[in-house]
Design a protein around this motif. Structure first.
Motif, mmCIF file in Angstrom:
data_model
loop_
_atom_site.group_PDB
_atom_site.id
_atom_site.type_symbol
_atom_site.label_atom_id
_atom_site.label_comp_id
_atom_site.label_asym_id
_atom_site.label_seq_id
_atom_site.Cartn_x
_atom_site.Cartn_y
_atom_site.Cartn_z
ATOM 1 N N ASN A 295 -5.139 6.484 -14.124
ATOM 2 C CA ASN A 295 -6.098 6.649 -15.225
ATOM 3 C C ASN A 295 -7.468 7.048 -14.717
ATOM 4 O OD1 ASN A 295 -4.118 5.895 -17.098
ATOM 5 N ND2 ASN A 295 -4.588 3.714 -16.843
ATOM 6 N N THR A 296 -7.868 6.505 -13.595
ATOM 7 C CA THR A 296 -9.148 6.847 -12.976
ATOM 8 C C THR A 296 -8.918 7.162 -11.505
ATOM 9 O OG1 THR A 296 -9.613 4.508 -12.486
ATOM 10 C CG2 THR A 296 -10.466 5.408 -14.561
ATOM 11 N N MET A 297 -9.819 7.930 -10.933
ATOM 12 C CA MET A 297 -9.704 8.293 -9.527
ATOM 13 C C MET A 297 -9.869 7.051 -8.649
ATOM 14 S SD MET A 297 -8.979 10.670 -7.548
ATOM 15 C CE MET A 297 -9.048 11.035 -5.800
ATOM 16 N N PHE A 298 -9.222 7.068 -7.500
ATOM 17 C CA PHE A 298 -9.253 5.911 -6.599
ATOM 18 C C PHE A 298 -10.682 5.622 -6.150
ATOM 19 C CE2 PHE A 298 -5.472 8.591 -5.581
ATOM 20 C CZ PHE A 298 -4.555 7.856 -6.326
ATOM 21 N N ALA A 299 -11.057 4.337 -6.222
ATOM 22 C CA ALA A 299 -12.385 3.922 -5.767
ATOM 23 C C ALA A 299 -12.384 3.582 -4.286
ATOM 24 C CB ALA A 299 -12.882 2.731 -6.578
ATOM 25 N N ASP A 300 -11.248 3.108 -3.772
ATOM 26 C CA ASP A 300 -11.167 2.762 -2.356
ATOM 27 C C ASP A 300 -9.720 2.919 -1.888
ATOM 28 O OD1 ASP A 300 -9.791 0.418 -3.237
ATOM 29 O OD2 ASP A 300 -11.689 -0.640 -3.414
ATOM 30 N N TRP A 301 -9.508 2.639 -0.609
ATOM 31 C CA TRP A 301 -8.194 2.858 0.006
ATOM 32 C C TRP A 301 -7.120 1.941 -0.584
ATOM 33 C CZ3 TRP A 301 -6.865 6.798 3.061
ATOM 34 C CH2 TRP A 301 -5.663 6.727 3.756
ATOM 35 N N SER A 302 -7.471 0.702 -0.905
ATOM 36 C CA SER A 302 -6.486 -0.239 -1.451
ATOM 37 C C SER A 302 -5.947 0.245 -2.793
ATOM 38 C CB SER A 302 -7.107 -1.633 -1.593
ATOM 39 O OG SER A 302 -8.208 -1.598 -2.477
ATOM 40 N N GLU A 303 -6.778 0.907 -3.599
ATOM 41 C CA GLU A 303 -6.312 1.435 -4.872
ATOM 42 C C GLU A 303 -5.320 2.574 -4.662
ATOM 43 O OE1 GLU A 303 -9.325 2.511 -7.616
ATOM 44 O OE2 GLU A 303 -10.214 0.499 -7.716
ATOM 45 N N LEU A 304 -5.520 3.361 -3.626
ATOM 46 C CA LEU A 304 -4.576 4.424 -3.297
ATOM 47 C C LEU A 304 -3.210 3.847 -2.949
ATOM 48 C CD1 LEU A 304 -3.835 7.377 -2.579
ATOM 49 C CD2 LEU A 304 -4.764 6.951 -0.295
ATOM 50 N N LEU A 305 -3.186 2.804 -2.107
ATOM 51 C CA LEU A 305 -1.918 2.173 -1.734
ATOM 52 C C LEU A 305 -1.251 1.520 -2.937
ATOM 53 C CD1 LEU A 305 -2.859 0.513 1.701
ATOM 54 C CD2 LEU A 305 -1.937 2.792 1.261
ATOM 55 N N SER A 306 -2.039 0.899 -3.812
ATOM 56 C CA SER A 306 -1.474 0.256 -5.007
ATOM 57 C C SER A 306 -0.862 1.294 -5.939
ATOM 58 C CB SER A 306 -2.558 -0.532 -5.742
ATOM 59 O OG SER A 306 -3.079 -1.563 -4.926
#
Length: 257
Positions: free
Chosen positions: A172-183
């Motif tokens: 829904n929104t662009m990744f804010a940090d690396w952990s959001e990318l992995l999630s």
């Protein structure tokens, strides 16, 4: 008793009148032991043990040796078993299936592994090491070049991500940090979508880092469209070469839709 050199000590070679490379046969003469009279308690214990062994030894019985790795006795040496005993065990990391999986491209997984540990030699890290370089981003100098900015937040990088994410059910929104990318990778609704996301993310990380190095070292700027074309071509080749494997048969249709 274990190793005699440990039971009796280094002086035992001189006390027993044997060489370090002596075998059992060197200490036997017919039906008697030829070792010298014991002078220490350790030697007394050794001689007492010898009295339980009947001489001469049975010549029909072949001697053999064992490798002892941990609590396991092996008749042959196995490097894999020895390695499991020697290495220090740690808990399985929660990101391991995102970095290492069946069908991965080694150079992509390696770059992803380094990036996941935040060990890429970005300009901010180089400057922190004392090198005379500017910590500013290689693409846009408004921000410091750290992993999360370089791989996720930079305007140039986000344009590349938009093209890739459209084919992998974007968040829904662009990744804010690396952990959001992995999630986001783990939150895939199917195993095939999860595999496509893993391959796509690793390919993007590899190409972005390659383009960053090309810009720093050769001062060669490549447009977003050219970078995405290289990513798409690489990913198509990966899927095509593995099309007969399980879970890879329908990935091309998912990527090209």
């Amino acid at each position: 008793m274990g190793l005699l050199i440990e039971h009796i000590g280094p002086a035992g070679l001189r006390a027993l009148r044997v060489s370090k490379n002596a075998v059992v046969a060197d200490a036997i003469a017919g039906s008697h032991w030829t070792l010298t009279h014991p002078r220490s308690q350790e030697e007394v214990d050794l001689h007492a043990h010898f009295t339980t062994i009947t001489l001469p030894l049975n010549v029909d019985v072949c001697d053999d040796y064992e490798w002892v790795a941990g609590d396991s006795s092996l008749h042959v040496f196995r490097s894999s078993t020895t390695w499991e005993v020697l290495r220090s065990r740690q808990q399985i990391k929660n990101w391991v299936d995102v970095v290492w999986f069946k069908g991965e491209i080694p150079k992509h997984s390696f770059t992803m592994w380094i990036a996941n540990y935040d060990r890429l030699p970005t300009r901010s890290r180089l400057a922190a090491w004392g090198l005379p370089v500017s910590p500013s981003c290689s693409f846009y100098s408004n921000f410091e070049e750290m992993r999360d900015h370089l791989m996720l937040s930079c305007e140039y990088i986000q344009e590349v991500w938009r093209e890739v994410l459209l084919r992998c059910q974007p968040p829904n929104t662009m990744f804010a940090d690396w952990s959001e990318l992995l999630s986001w990778i783990r939150a895939a609704s199917s195993s095939k979508l999860s595999l496509l996301r893993k391959l796509a993310v690793q390919t993007v990380i590899y190409h972005l880092w390659k383009q960053r190095n090309n810009l720093v070292r050769n001062q060669t700027y490549i447009s977003v469209a050219a970078v995405f074309y290289g990513i798409g071509k690489d990913l198509q080749n990966i899927i095509s070469s593995r099309r007969r494997r399980k879970h890879f048969d329908s990935l091309m249709a998912m990527w090209l839709r």
